[in-house]
Design an enzyme around this catalytic site. Structure first.
Site, mmCIF file in Angstrom:
data_model
loop_
_atom_site.group_PDB
_atom_site.id
_atom_site.type_symbol
_atom_site.label_atom_id
_atom_site.label_comp_id
_atom_site.label_asym_id
_atom_site.label_seq_id
_atom_site.Cartn_x
_atom_site.Cartn_y
_atom_site.Cartn_z
ATOM 1 N N SER A 145 -36.382 -66.931 23.096
ATOM 2 C CA SER A 145 -35.724 -67.787 22.113
ATOM 3 C C SER A 145 -36.638 -68.061 20.936
ATOM 4 O O SER A 145 -37.870 -68.126 21.081
ATOM 5 C CB SER A 145 -35.331 -69.121 22.769
ATOM 6 O OG SER A 145 -34.924 -70.074 21.804
ATOM 7 N N TYR A 170 -37.163 -76.631 27.167
ATOM 8 C CA TYR A 170 -36.450 -75.354 27.075
ATOM 9 C C TYR A 170 -37.359 -74.290 26.466
ATOM 10 O O TYR A 170 -37.504 -73.182 27.000
ATOM 11 C CB TYR A 170 -35.188 -75.521 26.234
ATOM 12 C CG TYR A 170 -34.514 -74.229 25.864
ATOM 13 C CD1 TYR A 170 -33.897 -73.441 26.844
ATOM 14 C CD2 TYR A 170 -34.490 -73.781 24.547
ATOM 15 C CE1 TYR A 170 -33.282 -72.242 26.509
ATOM 16 C CE2 TYR A 170 -33.868 -72.588 24.208
ATOM 17 C CZ TYR A 170 -33.274 -71.828 25.183
ATOM 18 O OH TYR A 170 -32.671 -70.640 24.854
#
Length: 358
Positions: A145, A170
């Site tokens: 990501s 995350y």
């Protein structure tokens, strides 16, 4: 574990082995499109998904309905963190290649439910790595990501820069997955490629992402939360362009890059001299301000948004901007969908799927 098998056909891979591709997150936004594209190419696809309730399961079921009856599709409805089930899946089907897109997503949700990120993004990814090692997978492509760039301020974000300051759990789990992948590439010669996805949008997108949240609120006449006073900038990338990039990467199996050894005490984070390992950004090389994206939604929805202007929220960053030159050089990747066209296609789908007025 639920397995549904079709009639297998397809092609042979780079090593002369019959190609069977395992795609995790097959009922997810990107994973479903990847499955569809691979099936259209004649591949045999194993789709792993547990259809959890992180967001509307009906949307996941509708995506899955696009592929589940294809004769070359094998459904595996299991949890990624279920070690025994994942091991059994690899042992039974011996996939040639793997695209790991299943994960607990969302920056904000990681503030509320941190353990789910460890379960899926760490334990689940370890199970995938172990499965790949056990059957000798020829290439593992996995989703990282753009959030791994965290506190980095140099733009555009480059895969050759250190990413040691994540600002959300995350992001930390995604960076950890990259490090785990390198260790398996180094120890076992497993070819791995990590893709740092930027802001993906388009038809069948997640309802917890900004385009769907905004569209729903605008049509209902409800206010939308616009963080950082709308001055956020994102490298919005249309789903078709993402799919094209992933497919190109899947066929581009990495090898150790010996010049990396010349870096001495500062090896290149995106490559490895000892392992078949690569990291790529995958997104758009141009950024769009959030206010423009909202304006395009308003124009296509035919309604003006009621905007609730807010400051930056915890765990978020003011801008993301992708340097995709490495991916372009390696695979010829070049996004081709203007944001104006992409938003129109998204809105057309949204109205059809949710029965919104035209």
């Amino acid at each position: 574990m639920r397995i549904q098998a079709g009639l297998l056909s397809g092609r042979f891979g780079l090593k002369g082995i019959f190609v069977v591709v395992l795609v995790t997150g097959s009922a997810g936004f990107i994973g479903n499109f990847i499955c569809l594209r691979l099936l259209e190419q004649g591949e045999t696809v194993i789709g792993l998904d547990n259809l959890n309730a992180y967001y509307d399961v009906r949307l996941k079921e509708a995506r899955l309905a696009r592929i589940i009856h294809h004769p070359n599709f094998i459904e595996a409805r299991i949890n990624l963190e279920d070690r025994n089930a994942v091991a059994a899946l690899f042992a039974e089907h011996s996939p040639t290649r793997v695209v790991n897109l299943a994960a607990q997503a969302g920056v904000r949700y990681s503030l509320e439910n941190p353990h789910s990120y460890a379960d899926s993004n760490l334990t689940g990814f370890l199970n995938i790595l172990e499965g790949c090692r056990a059957v000798g997978v020829e290439h593992l492509v996995y989703a990282s990501s753009s959030s791994v760039y965290g506190s980095n301020t140099r733009m555009p974000f480059s895969v050759h820069d250190p990413v040691d300051h994540p600002i959300s759990l995350y992001a930390a789990t995604k960076r950890a997955a990259e490090l785990m992948a390198h260790s398996y590439s180094h120890l076992y010669g497993l070819p791995t490629t990590g893709l740092r996805f930027f802001t993906v949008y388009g038809p069948w997108g997640r309802p917890d992402m900004a385009p769907s949240l905004f569209a729903k609120a605008i049509l209902a006449g409800e206010p939308i939360n616009v963080f950082n006073q709308g001055r956020m900038r994102r490298a919005f990338i249309y789903i078709d362009d993402i799919v094209e990039g992933v497919i190109r990467v899947l066929d581009h199996i990495p090898e150790p890059i010996v010049p990396n050894a010349d870096a001495g005490d500062a090896p290149d984070p995106a490559t490895s001299a000892s392992a078949p390992f690569r990291i790529f950004n995958i997104g758009n090389s141009e950024t769009v301000e959030l206010t423009k994206f909202i304006r395009l939604l308003e124009e296509n929805l035919g309604r003006e948004a009621v905007k609730n202007m807010l400051p930056m929220q915890p765990g978020d960053v003011p801008a993301t901007w992708a340097d995709i030159s490495d991916l372009a050089e390696a695979t010829g990747y070049k996004p081709s969908t203007p944001v104006e066209s992409g938003v129109k296609r998204f809105v057309d789908w949204y109205k059809d799927f949710y029965g919104a007025p035209r």
